[in-house]
Enzyme design. Sequence first.
Site, PDB file in Angstrom:
ATOM      1  N   HIS A   1       0.831  -1.206   0.000  1.00  0.00           N
ATOM      2  CA  HIS A   1       0.000   0.000   0.000  1.00  0.00           C
ATOM      3  C   HIS A   1       0.870   1.262   0.000  1.00  0.00           C
ATOM      4  O   HIS A   1       0.617   2.198  -0.762  1.00  0.00           O
ATOM      5  CB  HIS A   1      -0.911   0.010   1.233  1.00  0.00           C
ATOM      6  CG  HIS A   1      -2.165  -0.774   1.073  1.00  0.00           C
ATOM      7  ND1 HIS A   1      -2.186  -2.145   0.958  1.00  0.00           N
ATOM      8  CD2 HIS A   1      -3.473  -0.373   1.003  1.00  0.00           C
ATOM      9  CE1 HIS A   1      -3.440  -2.563   0.839  1.00  0.00           C
ATOM     10  NE2 HIS A   1      -4.237  -1.507   0.846  1.00  0.00           N
TER      11      HIS A   1
ATOM     12  N   HIS B   1       1.734  -3.752   9.142  1.00  0.00           N
ATOM     13  CA  HIS B   1       3.097  -3.505   8.683  1.00  0.00           C
ATOM     14  C   HIS B   1       3.955  -2.924   9.801  1.00  0.00           C
ATOM     15  O   HIS B   1       3.471  -2.184  10.664  1.00  0.00           O
ATOM     16  CB  HIS B   1       3.119  -2.532   7.503  1.00  0.00           C
ATOM     17  CG  HIS B   1       2.730  -3.156   6.204  1.00  0.00           C
ATOM     18  ND1 HIS B   1       3.485  -4.124   5.575  1.00  0.00           N
ATOM     19  CD2 HIS B   1       1.647  -2.944   5.414  1.00  0.00           C
ATOM     20  CE1 HIS B   1       2.879  -4.485   4.461  1.00  0.00           C
ATOM     21  NE2 HIS B   1       1.763  -3.793   4.334  1.00  0.00           N
TER      22      HIS B   1
END
Length: 319
Positions: A102, A143
């Site tokens: 992303h 993440h």
Amino acid sequence: MTFEVELIQWLQSFRSDFWDFFFQFWTFFGEELVVIGILGFLYWCYDKKTGETIGLTVFISLVLNSIIKVIFQRPRPYVNPANGIDGIRLDTAGGYSFPSGHTQGAAVVFGSLAVWLKKRWLTIVSVVIIVMVAISRMYLGVHYLSDVLVGGLLGVGLAFIFHKLFENDANRQKIYLISLVSSIALFLISFVVYIFISQPDGDISGPQALYNSMEGVAKMVGAIVGFVTGIRFEAKHVQFENHRIIWKNILRFVVGVGIVMGVRIGLKAIFALIVDSEALAEGSMVPAAFAVIFDGIRYGIMVFVAIGVYPYLFRKVNC
């Protein structure tokens, strides 16, 4: 406990319904629908050459992201119970953690916009979006800091590199061909690495693991194949022109996104009739391999339609 884990825990210590919504809003800027919308607008409505250039940059960036994920195979933060991290909106967290897809996607898209369009306000907006996408991925527990830092640097770095490469328009066709050949080669290499190097005993851990690892690479390689063939088809058979008629551009954009998403969803449903989720979970490696190939084909067709076939309608309906 590492600093990266502590940072995520600190971010999640503020967790509430409001912050969940806030950071899910920002993470949306790194998702596929936004990328499709921006690339479609640039190509169909703003400037064909700019759309081509940024489109190829994005696809190359995401191929590299998927390949690096296969090589490092880093589990996501929420996966380890010892981390004490919540995984929020896990439908945006398929596959491995490093680097952040992303963040890299947002960085290469908005970084390219800033580099090519050279608008001060757009540069500021792009920086804000990239930073907020990176923070959102950590808040959502999907993440680590190193994931988003590397993803962001790769995305912005590739935006500058391809801007430099495309400054001389004479290099364009050569870059397209090199990108096509190298992407296919990297896909094959990453497949071999996954089977024979990253798996110590030379065996894949299961059909689902194979699909989870390789589907991202296959999608982006398919997109590049569809892109290069679509560019050549458009140049030979279509040759549409951009214009500044607002209502026609709105029509181009809305119909175009609808067609692209329709192809994406429709082909997914068709291929699911051949290889469904149960086949991946319980079947042999053959269904998993076909599922990977089908994803590559699906994205190849989707991009080819967007680049080459859909613009053919512009002339037919005078749009």
